[in-house]
Design a protein around this motif. Structure first.
Motif, PDB file in Angstrom:
ATOM      1  N   THR A 173       0.848  -1.196   0.000  1.00 44.43           N
ATOM      2  CA  THR A 173       0.000   0.000   0.000  1.00 44.43           C
ATOM      3  C   THR A 173       0.880   1.242   0.000  1.00 44.43           C
ATOM      4  O   THR A 173       2.026   1.217   0.466  1.00 44.43           O
ATOM      5  CB  THR A 173      -0.913   0.070   1.249  1.00 44.43           C
ATOM      6  OG1 THR A 173      -0.115   0.289   2.418  1.00 44.43           O
ATOM      7  CG2 THR A 173      -1.751  -1.190   1.402  1.00 44.43           C
ATOM      8  N   CYS A 175      -1.014  -6.070  -3.727  1.00 46.26           N
ATOM      9  CA  CYS A 175      -1.810  -5.207  -4.592  1.00 46.26           C
ATOM     10  C   CYS A 175      -2.604  -6.038  -5.591  1.00 46.26           C
ATOM     11  O   CYS A 175      -2.169  -7.112  -5.998  1.00 46.26           O
ATOM     12  CB  CYS A 175      -0.890  -4.298  -5.415  1.00 46.26           C
ATOM     13  SG  CYS A 175      -0.174  -2.967  -4.508  1.00 46.26           S
ATOM     14  N   GLU A 176      -3.703  -5.491  -6.018  1.00 41.92           N
ATOM     15  CA  GLU A 176      -4.412  -6.093  -7.145  1.00 41.92           C
ATOM     16  C   GLU A 176      -3.575  -5.858  -8.400  1.00 41.92           C
ATOM     17  O   GLU A 176      -2.993  -4.785  -8.585  1.00 41.92           O
ATOM     18  CB  GLU A 176      -5.783  -5.440  -7.318  1.00 41.92           C
ATOM     19  CG  GLU A 176      -6.767  -5.756  -6.209  1.00 41.92           C
ATOM     20  CD  GLU A 176      -7.170  -7.217  -6.196  1.00 41.92           C
ATOM     21  OE1 GLU A 176      -7.357  -7.798  -7.278  1.00 41.92           O
ATOM     22  OE2 GLU A 176      -7.287  -7.777  -5.084  1.00 41.92           O
ATOM     23  N   ASP A 215      -3.981  -1.577 -12.519  1.00 43.89           N
ATOM     24  CA  ASP A 215      -3.822  -0.160 -12.174  1.00 43.89           C
ATOM     25  C   ASP A 215      -3.250   0.048 -10.772  1.00 43.89           C
ATOM     26  O   ASP A 215      -2.438   0.945 -10.544  1.00 43.89           O
ATOM     27  CB  ASP A 215      -5.167   0.568 -12.289  1.00 43.89           C
ATOM     28  CG  ASP A 215      -5.651   0.687 -13.730  1.00 43.89           C
ATOM     29  OD1 ASP A 215      -4.848   0.467 -14.650  1.00 43.89           O
ATOM     30  OD2 ASP A 215      -6.847   0.999 -13.924  1.00 43.89           O
ATOM     31  N   ALA A 216      -3.691  -0.776  -9.805  1.00 45.75           N
ATOM     32  CA  ALA A 216      -3.239  -0.592  -8.424  1.00 45.75           C
ATOM     33  C   ALA A 216      -1.742  -0.843  -8.298  1.00 45.75           C
ATOM     34  O   ALA A 216      -1.033  -0.107  -7.603  1.00 45.75           O
ATOM     35  CB  ALA A 216      -4.015  -1.519  -7.494  1.00 45.75           C
TER      36      ALA A 216
END
Length: 253
Positions: A108, A145-146, A149-150
């Protein structure tokens, strides 16, 4: 700190066997970093592998307090990797370890900024390398993260706004079932996804191809990971043997 000669001999033999398998799986010119995952094992075991004849340098830990205590006991020449889940309250512990080579579980922007701020407060220390962890399997219990985009956004944030961090690459753990089914000849879907994400990030951020490394592969599947381009593998129990329950683990034997 004492090192038992019989235990040291066993550990060196185990490490040498893994190093041979890593070399056998790598293609010509492919450099692969072997991180010996020493969580819940005593510092004596680490010293046995760090000193001659093995002279191994890279060791990985999962728990912040254990990493801190071992780092204070063992030589500064060791390059530590933190590979466990990051907790905001423990980021200061990580940042203060001078020979911390890499934090492999940044998932994150908040954690990245907290780690960056903590390291920036220690200007005499070099940047901390980080891997962005990607949840390639889509499992709810997995951190990361996914994809898409993330992942791109977090990598961009680290590159542009975290000057005390060095974006080393992307990391995944992947699904256990896929890991067990992986061989040097079969393709692991999680590894394929991470490779795609690395290529996507490099394209979207205008980075040179291959600038970001892939950190994927553990005891059961590292040869398959290397065949798919991994630049770092993490091997623990195959080197150190079965781990004790966390409550019974000791910092020194």
């Amino acid at each position: 700190m004492k090192v038992d000669p019989s235990r040291a001999s066993t550990l060196v033999a185990n490490l040498t066997a893994i190093q041979s398998r890593v070399a056998g799986a790598a293609s010509i010119g492919q450099n692969v970093r072997l991180v010996a995952v020493s969580k819940l094992k005593p510092a004596n075991d680490i010293l046995a592998l760090h000193q001659a004849p093995a002279s191994h340098v890279h060791f990985g830990e999962n728990y912040a307090q254990e990493l801190r205590e071992k780092s204070e006991l063992l030589p500064r020449a060791i390059q530590w990797h933190f590979i466990g889940g990051l907790q905001s309250g423990k980021l200061l512990t990580h940042s203060a370890i001078p020979n911390l080579f890499c934090v492999s579980s940044v998932d994150t922007a908040k954690k990245a900024h907290l780690l960056n701020t903590a390291r920036a407060a220690l200007p005499d220390l070099p940047k901390i390398s980080v891997h962005v962890q990607v949840n390639t399997s889509g499992e709810e219990a997995k951190s990361g993260c996914e994809p898409g985009d993330a992942t791109v956004a977090l990598c961009r944030e680290i590159l542009e706004n975290c000057p005390s961090l060095h974006l080393l690459g992307l990391m995944t753990i992947g699904a256990i079932a896929r890991s067990k089914a992986t061989t040097a000849e079969t393709e692991n879907e999680d590894f394929a996804t991470l490779k795609q994400q690395r290529d996507l990030v490099e394209k979207e951020l205008g980075l040179e191809a291959g600038r970001l490394e892939l950190s994927m592969g553990m005891s059961e599947d590292f040869e398959g990971a290397i065949k798919m381009g991994s630049g770092e593998v993490r091997v623990g129990s195959t080197i150190f043997g079965q781990r004790p329950p966390k409550a019974e683990a000791k910092i020194t034997a």
